[in-house]
Design a protein around this motif. Structure first.
Motif, PDB file in Angstrom:
ATOM      1  N   SER A   1       0.827  -1.198   0.000  1.00  0.00           N
ATOM      2  CA  SER A   1       0.000   0.000   0.000  1.00  0.00           C
ATOM      3  C   SER A   1       0.865   1.253   0.000  1.00  0.00           C
ATOM      4  O   SER A   1       1.782   1.383   0.809  1.00  0.00           O
ATOM      5  N   ARG A   2       0.575   2.187  -0.920  1.00  0.00           N
ATOM      6  CA  ARG A   2       1.280   3.472  -0.937  1.00  0.00           C
ATOM      7  C   ARG A   2       1.137   4.179   0.408  1.00  0.00           C
ATOM      8  O   ARG A   2       2.083   4.799   0.907  1.00  0.00           O
ATOM      9  N   ASP A   3      -0.053   4.110   0.999  1.00  0.00           N
ATOM     10  CA  ASP A   3      -0.300   4.816   2.255  1.00  0.00           C
ATOM     11  C   ASP A   3       0.571   4.293   3.384  1.00  0.00           C
ATOM     12  O   ASP A   3       0.865   5.014   4.335  1.00  0.00           O
ATOM     13  N   ARG A   4       0.990   3.033   3.288  1.00  0.00           N
ATOM     14  CA  ARG A   4       1.827   2.445   4.328  1.00  0.00           C
ATOM     15  C   ARG A   4       3.315   2.665   4.055  1.00  0.00           C
ATOM     16  O   ARG A   4       4.085   2.940   4.972  1.00  0.00           O
ATOM     17  N   VAL A   5       3.709   2.570   2.793  1.00  0.00           N
ATOM     18  CA  VAL A   5       5.134   2.590   2.465  1.00  0.00           C
ATOM     19  C   VAL A   5       5.683   3.994   2.245  1.00  0.00           C
ATOM     20  O   VAL A   5       6.778   4.323   2.713  1.00  0.00           O
ATOM     21  N   LEU A   6       4.950   4.860   1.540  1.00  0.00           N
ATOM     22  CA  LEU A   6       5.490   6.179   1.203  1.00  0.00           C
ATOM     23  C   LEU A   6       5.852   7.035   2.416  1.00  0.00           C
ATOM     24  O   LEU A   6       6.883   7.719   2.402  1.00  0.00           O
ATOM     25  N   PRO A   7       5.051   7.039   3.503  1.00  0.00           N
ATOM     26  CA  PRO A   7       5.486   7.814   4.678  1.00  0.00           C
ATOM     27  C   PRO A   7       6.824   7.342   5.246  1.00  0.00           C
ATOM     28  O   PRO A   7       7.594   8.152   5.771  1.00  0.00           O
ATOM     29  N   ILE A   8       7.105   6.051   5.145  1.00  0.00           N
ATOM     30  CA  ILE A   8       8.393   5.527   5.605  1.00  0.00           C
ATOM     31  C   ILE A   8       9.517   6.076   4.744  1.00  0.00           C
ATOM     32  O   ILE A   8      10.523   6.599   5.239  1.00  0.00           O
TER      33      ILE A   8
END
Length: 300
Positions: free
Chosen positions: A26-33
């Motif tokens: 999920s972009r929402d899970r990975v991109l903030p990292i």
């Protein structure tokens, strides 16, 4: 490459690799990292990996030098919850006593943040000194005789697993044995750690280890896992592990993207727990300047 473009490139590679393994991403899970590391995400080592029998795809990021306190960084970005467990104090206790040269962080495409690794290969630490760190599990001291019996003396890296509340000691093997362990020594160590006997393929790969790492916890003296890590290398021969190789993992190891022109730099680590053995397989998606120099040196 701009920071945004660099993050998108890394995310795209994570998403593609996860898809090859049928792991949700999920972009929402990975991109903030990825965003928490800023523009530096394009210039640090990144490792993609998967374990046989696992439903997770992991990516490991070398932390930029400007992040002096990785645990505080992880807390401040909401990637982990603060805890009163000793695992939450271990990194700061290590930092106060050991000259750490670099850090790494583990993330799962599904589970998010998992581990931090303070690395100090230039200042390897003795077991007795590590056992004296206040937040270190008592299991380190309780297994000191076991480590000494197998000449496991120099710790070059510590892994801190905040999710499982365990930790790893990465023992650097001496030049006289690294890459050429005796079968009887591997079998004896596995037996003394309470692990099942390996099959021939796993034993042969374990004999090539340059580091052995032990997983311990705070609740008992038991060795929870033991892993034998050969040097990362180019042109990995997957025939070494063919008997356990899922077609999806083989496709990942040979066809997933990576961001440099040389041959893929791969890892293959046999691991054991009391429940049995498995492999951790992966490769460097992105290499650091230091690793690039090492690759070039090995080609000369």
């Amino acid at each position: 490459m701009s920071g945004a473009a660099g993050m998108e490139k890394v995310y795209s590679a994570i998403e593609q690799s996860a898809r090859m393994l049928d792991v949700p991403c999920s972009r929402d899970r990975v991109l903030p990292i990825l965003a928490s590391y800023g523009d530096a995400i394009s210039n640090v080592a990144i490792i993609f990996s998967v374990s046989t029998g696992s439903q997770e795809f992991d990516y490991t990021i070398q932390l930029p030098e400007e992040i002096d306190d990785p645990y505080a960084h992880t807390l401040s970005h909401g990637l982990v919850a603060k805890t009163d467990h000793p695992v939450g104090a271990l990194l700061s206790d290590i930092k106060a006593r050991i000259p750490v040269s670099e850090y790494f962080a583990d993330y799962g495409a599904v589970g998010g943040f998992q581990k931090l690794y303070p690395s100090f290969p230039g200042s390897p630490q003795k077991v007795a000194d590590l056992a004296g760190i206040p937040s270190m599990p008592r299991a380190v001291a309780e297994n000191a005789d076991l480590f000494a019996r197998y000449d496991l003396a120099d710790v070059a890296l510590v892994g801190i697993d905040y999710k499982r509340k365990t930790m790893n000691l990465y023992f650097q093997l001496g030049a006289e044995v690294a890459g050429d362990l005796e079968s009887k020594a591997v079998l004896s160590l596995l037996h003394d750690c309470g692990m099942p006997e390996p099959d021939e393929q796993m034993l042969e790969l374990a004999r090539k280890a340059y580091r052995i790492y032990i997983t311990l916890g705070w609740d008992s003296a038991d060795v929870l896992r033991i892993s034998f890590a050969p040097q990362p290398r180019q042109n990995l021969d997957l025939a070494e592990i063919q008997a356990r190789l899922d077609p999806k993992i083989e496709a990942f190891m040979t066809g997933a993207p990576y961001a440099y022109n040389d041959d893929r730099v791969s890892i293959s680590v046999p691991k054991w727990s009391a429940q049995g053995g498995h492999f951790n397989l992966g490769y460097y998606y992105q290499v650091s300047p230091q690793l690039k120099a090492l690759i070039a040196k090995n080609k000369d």
